[in-house]
Motif scaffolding. Sequence first.
Motif, PDB file in Angstrom:
ATOM      1  N   SER A   6       0.816  -1.215   0.000  1.00 45.38           N
ATOM      2  CA  SER A   6       0.000   0.000   0.000  1.00 45.38           C
ATOM      3  C   SER A   6       0.848   1.263   0.000  1.00 45.38           C
ATOM      4  N   SER A   7       2.086   1.164   0.466  1.00 48.65           N
ATOM      5  CA  SER A   7       2.969   2.326   0.564  1.00 48.65           C
ATOM      6  C   SER A   7       3.933   2.484  -0.598  1.00 48.65           C
ATOM      7  N   GLY A   8       4.120   1.437  -1.386  1.00 48.86           N
ATOM      8  CA  GLY A   8       5.060   1.527  -2.498  1.00 48.86           C
ATOM      9  C   GLY A   8       5.542   0.163  -2.948  1.00 48.86           C
ATOM     10  N   ILE A   9       6.500   0.201  -3.844  1.00 55.13           N
ATOM     11  CA  ILE A   9       7.058  -1.022  -4.435  1.00 55.13           C
ATOM     12  C   ILE A   9       8.266  -1.463  -3.622  1.00 55.13           C
ATOM     13  N   ILE A  10       8.312  -2.752  -3.325  1.00 55.44           N
ATOM     14  CA  ILE A  10       9.445  -3.366  -2.642  1.00 55.44           C
ATOM     15  C   ILE A  10      10.052  -4.385  -3.611  1.00 55.44           C
ATOM     16  N   SER A  11      11.352  -4.308  -3.790  1.00 51.97           N
ATOM     17  CA  SER A  11      12.079  -5.285  -4.600  1.00 51.97           C
ATOM     18  C   SER A  11      13.033  -6.022  -3.675  1.00 51.97           C
ATOM     19  N   ILE A  12      13.070  -7.336  -3.795  1.00 51.48           N
ATOM     20  CA  ILE A  12      13.949  -8.145  -2.954  1.00 51.48           C
ATOM     21  C   ILE A  12      14.829  -8.989  -3.861  1.00 51.48           C
ATOM     22  N   VAL A  13      16.140  -8.813  -3.711  1.00 48.56           N
ATOM     23  CA  VAL A  13      17.105  -9.566  -4.516  1.00 48.56           C
ATOM     24  C   VAL A  13      18.222 -10.071  -3.618  1.00 48.56           C
ATOM     25  N   GLN A  14      18.921 -11.075  -4.095  1.00 54.05           N
ATOM     26  CA  GLN A  14      20.066 -11.588  -3.346  1.00 54.05           C
ATOM     27  C   GLN A  14      21.221 -10.596  -3.428  1.00 54.05           C
ATOM     28  N   HIS A  15      21.928 -10.440  -2.337  1.00 49.84           N
ATOM     29  CA  HIS A  15      23.106  -9.578  -2.281  1.00 49.84           C
ATOM     30  C   HIS A  15      24.154 -10.115  -3.261  1.00 49.84           C
ATOM     31  N   GLU A  17      27.406 -10.014  -3.212  1.00 51.13           N
ATOM     32  CA  GLU A  17      28.626 -10.557  -2.630  1.00 51.13           C
ATOM     33  C   GLU A  17      28.392 -11.574  -1.523  1.00 51.13           C
ATOM     34  N   ASN A  18      27.207 -11.584  -0.947  1.00 52.13           N
ATOM     35  CA  ASN A  18      26.931 -12.476   0.174  1.00 52.13           C
ATOM     36  C   ASN A  18      25.576 -13.149  -0.036  1.00 52.13           C
ATOM     37  N   PRO A  19      25.562 -14.420  -0.429  1.00 47.78           N
ATOM     38  CA  PRO A  19      24.297 -15.106  -0.710  1.00 47.78           C
ATOM     39  C   PRO A  19      23.406 -15.306   0.516  1.00 47.78           C
ATOM     40  N   ASN A  20      23.934 -15.046   1.706  1.00 43.10           N
ATOM     41  CA  ASN A  20      23.124 -15.149   2.922  1.00 43.10           C
ATOM     42  C   ASN A  20      22.340 -13.870   3.207  1.00 43.10           C
ATOM     43  N   LEU A  21      22.627 -12.833   2.442  1.00 38.01           N
ATOM     44  CA  LEU A  21      21.938 -11.556   2.613  1.00 38.01           C
ATOM     45  C   LEU A  21      21.011 -11.282   1.438  1.00 38.01           C
ATOM     46  N   MET A  22      19.967 -10.541   1.724  1.00 35.22           N
ATOM     47  CA  MET A  22      19.057 -10.068   0.688  1.00 35.22           C
ATOM     48  C   MET A  22      19.084  -8.543   0.728  1.00 35.22           C
ATOM     49  N   VAL A  23      18.953  -7.933  -0.430  1.00 34.04           N
ATOM     50  CA  VAL A  23      18.858  -6.480  -0.509  1.00 34.04           C
ATOM     51  C   VAL A  23      17.389  -6.141  -0.731  1.00 34.04           C
ATOM     52  N   VAL A  24      16.841  -5.385   0.183  1.00 37.99           N
ATOM     53  CA  VAL A  24      15.458  -4.937   0.079  1.00 37.99           C
ATOM     54  C   VAL A  24      15.512  -3.503  -0.423  1.00 37.99           C
ATOM     55  N   ARG A  25      14.909  -3.277  -1.595  1.00 37.57           N
ATOM     56  CA  ARG A  25      14.912  -1.949  -2.206  1.00 37.57           C
ATOM     57  C   ARG A  25      13.471  -1.458  -2.264  1.00 37.57           C
ATOM     58  N   ARG A  55      17.281   1.459   0.399  1.00 40.47           N
ATOM     59  CA  ARG A  55      17.814   0.096   0.457  1.00 40.47           C
ATOM     60  C   ARG A  55      18.298  -0.294   1.849  1.00 40.47           C
ATOM     61  N   ILE A  56      18.209  -1.593   2.067  1.00 45.33           N
ATOM     62  CA  ILE A  56      18.744  -2.162   3.294  1.00 45.33           C
ATOM     63  C   ILE A  56      19.115  -3.615   3.001  1.00 45.33           C
ATOM     64  N   SER A  57      20.227  -4.087   3.551  1.00 44.03           N
ATOM     65  CA  SER A  57      20.634  -5.483   3.425  1.00 44.03           C
ATOM     66  C   SER A  57      20.317  -6.199   4.721  1.00 44.03           C
ATOM     67  N   LEU A  58      19.670  -7.344   4.581  1.00 45.64           N
ATOM     68  CA  LEU A  58      19.233  -8.112   5.744  1.00 45.64           C
ATOM     69  C   LEU A  58      19.478  -9.599   5.512  1.00 45.64           C
ATOM     70  N   PRO A  59      19.618 -10.367   6.586  1.00 43.65           N
ATOM     71  CA  PRO A  59      19.738 -11.815   6.434  1.00 43.65           C
ATOM     72  C   PRO A  59      18.501 -12.392   5.733  1.00 43.65           C
ATOM     73  N   ARG A  60      18.717 -13.408   4.945  1.00 46.62           N
ATOM     74  CA  ARG A  60      17.648 -14.054   4.177  1.00 46.62           C
ATOM     75  C   ARG A  60      16.479 -14.473   5.073  1.00 46.62           C
ATOM     76  N   GLN A  61      16.772 -15.051   6.220  1.00 43.21           N
ATOM     77  CA  GLN A  61      15.712 -15.499   7.128  1.00 43.21           C
ATOM     78  C   GLN A  61      14.880 -14.322   7.646  1.00 43.21           C
ATOM     79  N   THR A  62      15.515 -13.198   7.895  1.00 42.61           N
ATOM     80  CA  THR A  62      14.792 -12.011   8.354  1.00 42.61           C
ATOM     81  C   THR A  62      13.816 -11.540   7.286  1.00 42.61           C
ATOM     82  N   VAL A  63      14.266 -11.531   6.039  1.00 46.11           N
ATOM     83  CA  VAL A  63      13.392 -11.108   4.943  1.00 46.11           C
ATOM     84  C   VAL A  63      12.227 -12.082   4.792  1.00 46.11           C
ATOM     85  N   ARG A  64      12.489 -13.366   4.977  1.00 42.71           N
ATOM     86  CA  ARG A  64      11.413 -14.358   4.907  1.00 42.71           C
ATOM     87  C   ARG A  64      10.330 -14.048   5.950  1.00 42.71           C
ATOM     88  N   VAL A  65      10.748 -13.701   7.145  1.00 44.57           N
ATOM     89  CA  VAL A  65       9.801 -13.350   8.212  1.00 44.57           C
ATOM     90  C   VAL A  65       9.035 -12.079   7.842  1.00 44.57           C
TER      91      VAL A  65
END
Length: 111
Positions: A6-15, A17-25, A55-65
Amino acid sequence: MWLLTSSGIISIVQHRENPNLMVVRASSEKALREFVPYAYSRTAKRKPVKRLPWRISLPRQTVRVLVHAQFNAVAYDNFPNTIRDDQYHNVFMELYRMTDALKAERKESVA
């Protein structure tokens, strides 16, 4: 992956350099802040890019939650009516019209 909130577009991609992180844009600061409320103030950054600058980089599990929480928070029967920003609403409605056009185009090509 893209999420239309409702507030805007969120894009989630793998970092890159670090496959354990996701970049939330996000398309707006508000969209990112609402998607990642607890970590926003500490680590969110605005990048000098034209699209999805917040943007913010977060652990994959955090983004899943966080994605699961967005799913559980759905309490409406008409998504476009939840969008309060007129410009974003216009963008969403154009996307909606484009999906109708794509559907009609594909139906014609099958026949």
